[in-house]
Design a protein around this motif. Sequence first.
Motif, PDB file in Angstrom:
ATOM      1  N   CYS A 147       0.828  -1.195   0.000  1.00 39.53           N
ATOM      2  CA  CYS A 147       0.000   0.000   0.000  1.00 39.53           C
ATOM      3  C   CYS A 147       0.870   1.256   0.000  1.00 39.53           C
ATOM      4  O   CYS A 147       1.832   1.356   0.766  1.00 39.53           O
ATOM      5  CB  CYS A 147      -0.900  -0.002   1.234  1.00 39.53           C
ATOM      6  N   CYS A 165      -0.009   4.137   1.051  1.00 33.10           N
ATOM      7  CA  CYS A 165      -0.215   5.006   2.212  1.00 33.10           C
ATOM      8  C   CYS A 165       0.387   4.443   3.479  1.00 33.10           C
ATOM      9  O   CYS A 165       0.712   5.191   4.394  1.00 33.10           O
ATOM     10  CB  CYS A 165      -1.697   5.354   2.390  1.00 33.10           C
ATOM     11  N   CYS A 166       0.543   3.115   3.582  1.00 32.33           N
ATOM     12  CA  CYS A 166       0.984   2.567   4.867  1.00 32.33           C
ATOM     13  C   CYS A 166       1.838   1.307   4.747  1.00 32.33           C
ATOM     14  O   CYS A 166       2.147   0.692   5.764  1.00 32.33           O
ATOM     15  CB  CYS A 166      -0.237   2.279   5.744  1.00 32.33           C
ATOM     16  N   HIS A 218      -5.138  -1.583   5.213  1.00 35.43           N
ATOM     17  CA  HIS A 218      -4.519  -0.381   5.788  1.00 35.43           C
ATOM     18  C   HIS A 218      -4.310  -0.536   7.287  1.00 35.43           C
ATOM     19  O   HIS A 218      -5.131  -1.101   7.994  1.00 35.43           O
ATOM     20  CB  HIS A 218      -5.423   0.840   5.582  1.00 35.43           C
TER      21      HIS A 218
HETATM   22 ZN   LIG Z   1      -2.741   1.904   3.346  1.00 37.99          ZN
END
Ligand SMILES: [Zn+2]
Length: 145
Positions: A16, A18-19, A47
Amino acid sequence: MSLTFGPDRQTREFECECCNAPIERAWNFIYSDGDPYAVYFANCYHHRDRDHDAWIDVIFGTWGDGPDAWVDHVAFACRVGPVAGQTTPASTVVTAGLASPDGSLFGLKLDREAALQHPRLSDFWAASDFVLEHDPLVRGHIYGS
Ligand SMILES: [Zn+2]
């Protein structure tokens, strides 16, 4: 109309953006009465600090004669996941193909407004429900295994 999966289901795992949590993707053909009918891509997100949801793209159109014949493809997408105030996961129409390149496979990527007006919206819900209920990755992600 009886929906089935094609014989070549594939899965892949990404990280991912974002994370760095894993994103699991499954894709396959959906057949209708034995003929290729649609293609789906389902991304299941894990997430670390946001909802664990799934984003399902479904593409309709003419299949089988190679990319040169793919002139009529149209793509829908939905997000399936927790919704505030609800105990069961809900599906929401979103812009199609956000994570995929433009091209003849996805064809016309409908945004939410266009999808909600589109004559094939009910076909999309039937196909996305089929994926949600019968793809083992998506089903396990949303409903638990
Ligand atoms: Zn994420």
